[in-house]
Design a protein around this motif. Structure first.
Motif, mmCIF file in Angstrom:
data_model
loop_
_atom_site.group_PDB
_atom_site.id
_atom_site.type_symbol
_atom_site.label_atom_id
_atom_site.label_comp_id
_atom_site.label_asym_id
_atom_site.label_seq_id
_atom_site.Cartn_x
_atom_site.Cartn_y
_atom_site.Cartn_z
ATOM 1 N N VAL A 16 0.845 -1.197 0.000
ATOM 2 C CA VAL A 16 0.000 0.000 0.000
ATOM 3 C C VAL A 16 0.877 1.242 0.000
ATOM 4 C CG1 VAL A 16 -1.937 -1.135 1.138
ATOM 5 C CG2 VAL A 16 -0.165 -0.108 2.537
ATOM 6 N N PRO A 17 0.354 2.356 -0.557
ATOM 7 C CA PRO A 17 1.182 3.556 -0.690
ATOM 8 C C PRO A 17 1.572 4.174 0.662
ATOM 9 C CG PRO A 17 -1.083 4.010 -1.377
ATOM 10 C CD PRO A 17 -0.974 2.542 -1.168
ATOM 11 N N GLN A 18 0.621 4.157 1.625
ATOM 12 C CA GLN A 18 0.997 4.620 2.969
ATOM 13 C C GLN A 18 0.645 3.513 3.942
ATOM 14 O OE1 GLN A 18 -2.207 6.596 2.244
ATOM 15 N NE2 GLN A 18 -1.202 7.541 0.488
ATOM 16 N N HIS A 19 1.516 3.333 4.905
ATOM 17 C CA HIS A 19 1.255 2.327 5.915
ATOM 18 C C HIS A 19 0.008 2.736 6.694
ATOM 19 C CE1 HIS A 19 1.882 -0.492 9.157
ATOM 20 N NE2 HIS A 19 2.818 -1.071 8.410
ATOM 21 N N GLY A 20 -0.948 1.804 6.804
ATOM 22 C CA GLY A 20 -2.226 2.127 7.444
ATOM 23 C C GLY A 20 -2.187 2.053 8.956
ATOM 24 N N GLY A 21 -1.059 1.607 9.496
ATOM 25 C CA GLY A 21 -0.965 1.606 10.954
ATOM 26 C C GLY A 21 -0.989 0.226 11.576
ATOM 27 N N LYS A 22 -1.400 -0.784 10.816
ATOM 28 C CA LYS A 22 -1.555 -2.110 11.406
ATOM 29 C C LYS A 22 -1.380 -3.144 10.308
ATOM 30 C CE LYS A 22 -4.375 -3.983 15.096
ATOM 31 N NZ LYS A 22 -5.549 -3.774 15.943
ATOM 32 N N GLU A 23 -0.845 -4.305 10.664
ATOM 33 C CA GLU A 23 -0.748 -5.381 9.682
ATOM 34 C C GLU A 23 -1.414 -6.625 10.221
ATOM 35 O OE1 GLU A 23 3.010 -4.683 6.724
ATOM 36 O OE2 GLU A 23 3.306 -5.990 8.450
ATOM 37 N N TYR A 24 -2.014 -7.368 9.312
ATOM 38 C CA TYR A 24 -2.650 -8.623 9.671
ATOM 39 C C TYR A 24 -2.017 -9.728 8.841
ATOM 40 C CZ TYR A 24 -6.316 -5.553 11.531
ATOM 41 O OH TYR A 24 -7.000 -4.589 12.226
ATOM 42 N N CYS A 25 -2.256 -10.993 9.218
ATOM 43 C CA CYS A 25 -1.905 -12.073 8.301
ATOM 44 C C CYS A 25 -3.017 -13.109 8.258
ATOM 45 C CB CYS A 25 -0.549 -12.686 8.628
ATOM 46 S SG CYS A 25 -0.514 -13.548 10.175
ATOM 47 N N THR A 26 -3.045 -13.834 7.137
ATOM 48 C CA THR A 26 -4.084 -14.840 6.930
ATOM 49 C C THR A 26 -3.631 -16.163 7.548
ATOM 50 O OG1 THR A 26 -3.158 -15.707 4.874
ATOM 51 C CG2 THR A 26 -4.585 -13.765 4.696
ATOM 52 N N ASP A 27 -4.538 -17.148 7.546
ATOM 53 C CA ASP A 27 -4.201 -18.481 8.056
ATOM 54 C C ASP A 27 -2.977 -19.066 7.355
ATOM 55 O OD1 ASP A 27 -6.197 -18.590 9.915
ATOM 56 O OD2 ASP A 27 -7.589 -19.763 8.693
ATOM 57 N N SER A 28 -2.804 -18.737 6.060
ATOM 58 C CA SER A 28 -1.667 -19.317 5.348
ATOM 59 C C SER A 28 -0.444 -18.405 5.387
ATOM 60 C CB SER A 28 -2.052 -19.667 3.911
ATOM 61 O OG SER A 28 -2.643 -18.577 3.272
ATOM 62 N N GLY A 29 -0.505 -17.335 6.170
ATOM 63 C CA GLY A 29 0.675 -16.517 6.410
ATOM 64 C C GLY A 29 0.842 -15.324 5.487
ATOM 65 N N LEU A 30 -0.127 -15.093 4.586
ATOM 66 C CA LEU A 30 -0.039 -13.921 3.715
ATOM 67 C C LEU A 30 -0.244 -12.658 4.552
ATOM 68 C CD1 LEU A 30 -2.203 -15.162 0.706
ATOM 69 C CD2 LEU A 30 0.304 -15.078 0.851
ATOM 70 N N VAL A 31 0.551 -11.634 4.253
ATOM 71 C CA VAL A 31 0.433 -10.381 4.993
ATOM 72 C C VAL A 31 -0.639 -9.503 4.342
ATOM 73 C CG1 VAL A 31 1.643 -8.279 5.720
ATOM 74 C CG2 VAL A 31 2.852 -10.484 5.685
ATOM 75 N N PRO A 219 -7.311 0.039 10.242
ATOM 76 C CA PRO A 219 -6.537 -0.265 11.454
ATOM 77 C C PRO A 219 -7.429 -0.171 12.692
ATOM 78 C CG PRO A 219 -6.049 1.948 10.702
ATOM 79 C CD PRO A 219 -7.008 1.382 9.712
ATOM 80 N N LEU A 220 -8.228 -1.217 12.925
ATOM 81 C CA LEU A 220 -9.205 -1.202 14.019
ATOM 82 C C LEU A 220 -8.525 -1.471 15.355
ATOM 83 C CD1 LEU A 220 -12.032 -3.375 12.426
ATOM 84 C CD2 LEU A 220 -11.940 -0.881 12.590
ATOM 85 N N ASP A 221 -9.006 -0.744 16.349
ATOM 86 C CA ASP A 221 -8.615 -1.102 17.707
ATOM 87 C C ASP A 221 -9.782 -1.911 18.271
ATOM 88 O OD1 ASP A 221 -10.216 1.053 17.379
ATOM 89 O OD2 ASP A 221 -9.389 2.235 19.025
#
Lengths: 261, 261
Positions: A16-31, A219-221
């Motif tokens: 993504v062009p700007q970091h949204g503040g948070k990263e997640y990953c899927t069950d198979s490890g994709l970011v 980026p949910l809290d």
């Protein structure tokens, strides 16, 4: 000799062009990176320009969110012909905005699948067209509609679906109908699914067990909520147009769980 | 004492005004009657009057048909990040009509899920709006489009999706592009999924391994094909308006197999 070239797996395939503040990953490890609300809004606007209209998006979101809700309700174990006398009950809390329309679409598909749906929508003199269209279709199901919290069930329902919030009008949260609906949800002991919840500095008024984000996560809290992501049918080049390099993280699914990376 | 009344299960819970010629049943034994093409057409027209527009139906049909196709392609076993170098290939054969538009919507969702899609659509000077809208969205995926059979792959693909036929213009079957596409499909050894196939007195030009009917089945003489039914989101009272007493046979699913009763 048949030698397959083994390419390394790229786990960071969405940028993504700007970091949204948070990263997640899927069950198979994709970011899966989060995006800001502003970028998310640009993405949807770009999709609409290419013909992925709000109407289409409402239909797809309704189908996929109802598939998730049907699983949460117990799936094939709960919804069999032999269980017809104990149909699950869902209370659907909607505000007068696109997020509410998404909820009503979901409610129609649930009612179509013989779930008892009770829609709470506050009375307003004038509603957005997206709301009135969804209501017209919903009214053809056997789902109920109420405008007052006192017409919601007193006993616990099987699931509460929360679509009270929208991303832009934070002041709705101070209105009497909102406060009453949030109170009702917190007092009913049913688990809560929040569809398309906004990012807000404050604590969520209704604590969700599950949240469902659309397309890419904000980026949910989200407190303790488990985060799910819903495919909303946006083609790759539309992501590209707003600066997102996108490869689907969904595999063969349309709804996937995300984990904090 | 807590005694639950046990009601008998009603297996015949959908009734139609005229017998459509054939009956099916679901895995759990529910009877699903067929309807004539004329009644099916009335049902869709009635749904459109209530706001379930063709655009919405195209989106929902595309999502659900692509979910079925993703399962046929191997589902989670085939579509994992580790298999990224051997993405499945689907050849999508579409005619210039609503059935073709349904196919293109399905193709977009497949391409969004990293399936290699090759769409065959014959060149026409003027296309229906539903086709041009779907094409505009499809063109934003990495899916390919060809107008000539000789640009389709020679080697077997993983799945052929057949949307060549429409319900009303049987004469399309005599046109050169149709005959060439049907020949190609019969020569390629891939299994065929036919979406929304018409009832016709003749033998199907392309033999399907699976057929997908929308809403309620037509009385297909489908040969050996396995029949599936897709929910298209029509509320109960809309069925009622055209004389169909409807209870969902879908349970928690949106696509179910049907068996000849």
């Amino acid at each position: 000799e048949n030698i397959l070239e083994v390419k390394p797996v790229v786990y960071r395939q969405i940028t993504v062009p700007q970091h949204g503040g948070k990263e997640y990953c899927t069950d198979s490890g994709l970011v899966v990176p989060s995006v800001s609300y502003e970028l998310h809004k640009c993405l949807l606007a770009s999709a609409e320009r290419h013909g992925l209209s709000l109407e289409r998006r409402l239909e797809m979101t309704g189908v996929c969110a109802s598939q998730m809700a049907l699983t949460l309700l117990g799936g094939p174990n709960r919804l069999t012909p032999k269980n017809n006398h104990q149909r699950p009950t869902v209370a659907l809390l909607c505000g007068p905005h696109v997020q509410g329309a998404q909820g009503i679409s979901c409610g129609r598909h649930l009612a179509n699948h013989e779930v008892e749906v009770i829609l709470f929508l506050p009375n307003f003199v004038k509603m957005q067209e997206s709301i009135t269209n969804e209501l017209a279709l919903y009214s053809k199901t056997s789902g109920k509609q109420v405008a007052s919290i006192k017409d919601l069930p007193v006993s616990p329902v099987d699931l509460v679906i929360n679509c009270l919030d929208c991303h832009e009008n934070g002041f709705l949260r101070d209105q009497a109908w909102y406060l009453a609906a949030a109170d009702w949800a917190n007092q009913n002991r049913a688990p809560v699914l929040s569809i398309d919840p906004p990012v807000s500095g404050q604590k969520q008024a209704v604590e969700a067990k599950w949240t469902l984000s659309l397309g890419l996560p904000l980026p949910l809290d989200g407190g303790e909520a488990r985060v799910y992501l819903c495919d909303i049918g946006v083609p790759k080049q539309v992501f590209q147009e707003v600066g997102i390099n996108y490869h689907s993280p969904f595999g063969c699914k349309f709804i996937i769980p995300l984990h904090s990376a």
